[in-house]
Design an enzyme around this catalytic site. Structure first.
Site, mmCIF file in Angstrom:
data_model
loop_
_atom_site.group_PDB
_atom_site.id
_atom_site.type_symbol
_atom_site.label_atom_id
_atom_site.label_comp_id
_atom_site.label_asym_id
_atom_site.label_seq_id
_atom_site.Cartn_x
_atom_site.Cartn_y
_atom_site.Cartn_z
ATOM 1 N N CYS A 44 27.895 -31.153 -4.894
ATOM 2 C CA CYS A 44 25.962 -30.722 -5.538
ATOM 3 C C CYS A 44 26.226 -30.354 -7.011
ATOM 4 C CB CYS A 44 25.929 -29.626 -4.659
ATOM 5 S SG CYS A 44 24.556 -28.650 -5.350
ATOM 6 N N VAL A 45 25.351 -31.086 -7.551
ATOM 7 C CA VAL A 45 25.252 -31.164 -9.119
ATOM 8 C C VAL A 45 23.778 -30.357 -9.464
ATOM 9 C CG1 VAL A 45 25.458 -32.025 -11.396
ATOM 10 C CG2 VAL A 45 26.685 -32.868 -9.239
ATOM 11 N N HIS B 217 25.613 -31.668 -19.444
ATOM 12 C CA HIS B 217 26.480 -31.983 -18.611
ATOM 13 C C HIS B 217 26.294 -32.474 -16.968
ATOM 14 C CE1 HIS B 217 30.413 -30.904 -16.673
ATOM 15 N NE2 HIS B 217 29.988 -30.486 -15.753
ATOM 16 N N ARG C 252 18.303 -29.007 0.753
ATOM 17 C CA ARG C 252 18.868 -30.302 1.450
ATOM 18 C C ARG C 252 20.100 -30.309 1.937
ATOM 19 N NH1 ARG C 252 15.372 -30.533 -2.397
ATOM 20 N NH2 ARG C 252 14.139 -32.411 -2.757
#
Length: 160
Positions: free
Chosen positions: A87-88, A95, A134
């Protein structure tokens, strides 16, 4: 956590082994993705009892490390597919873009060079709520979807 419902007919597989690699960063999200993936494994074992499905879970510190772990797991020859879960969440710096680009390019490279599929279960979102949605929320569980995709890709690979 949402309850898993198959989106398609699941393929009957003999002796399938899947490696799941979970990034620990944003673990409150990635733990839910892994839970969703394991829910599919349990569902599959009950729905297709004549088939054997095993799944091993491995952990790495962050999303960038997923590609390295997937590569090493492929080298073992023990797995029919690798599912990467991470997960980003976008922040105030670039970044986010570097991490997303790195893991996407790494996974794409592995898929083009290796004999087994690497399934992308990394959610890349603008905020934490989108991630929660999600990872078992109102949008479903992308970990469950990734595991189901792995089953279909194993069947595809064996068909060839």
């Amino acid at each position: 956590m949402s309850t898993y419902r198959p989106t398609d007919t699941l393929p009957a597989l003999e002796d399938a082994n899947i490696a799941i690699v979970q990034a620990r960063w944003n673990s409150h999200i990635t733990d839910a993705l892994t839970s969703g993936a394991m829910e599919v494994v349990e569902y599959y074992r009950k729905a297709v009892p004549e088939c054997t499905l095993e799944a091993d879970v491995f952990y790495v510190p962050g999303t960038v490390e997923l590609t390295f772990a997937a590569s090493k797991l492929i080298e073992t020859g023990s797995y029919d597919a690798v599912v990467i879960l991470g997960c980003v969440i976008r922040g105030d710096t670039p970044h986010f873009d570097y991490v997303c680009q790195s893991v996407t390019q790494g996974m794409t490279h592995l898929n083009s060079e290796c004999d087994i599929p690497v399934v992308f279960g990394v959610i890349t979102v603008n905020d934490e709520q989108q991630a929660l949605d999600r990872a078992g929320g109102k949008v479903g569980n992308k970990g469950a979807e990734a595991l189901e995709t792995a089953l279909h890709m194993i069947a595809f690979n064996r068909m060839l």
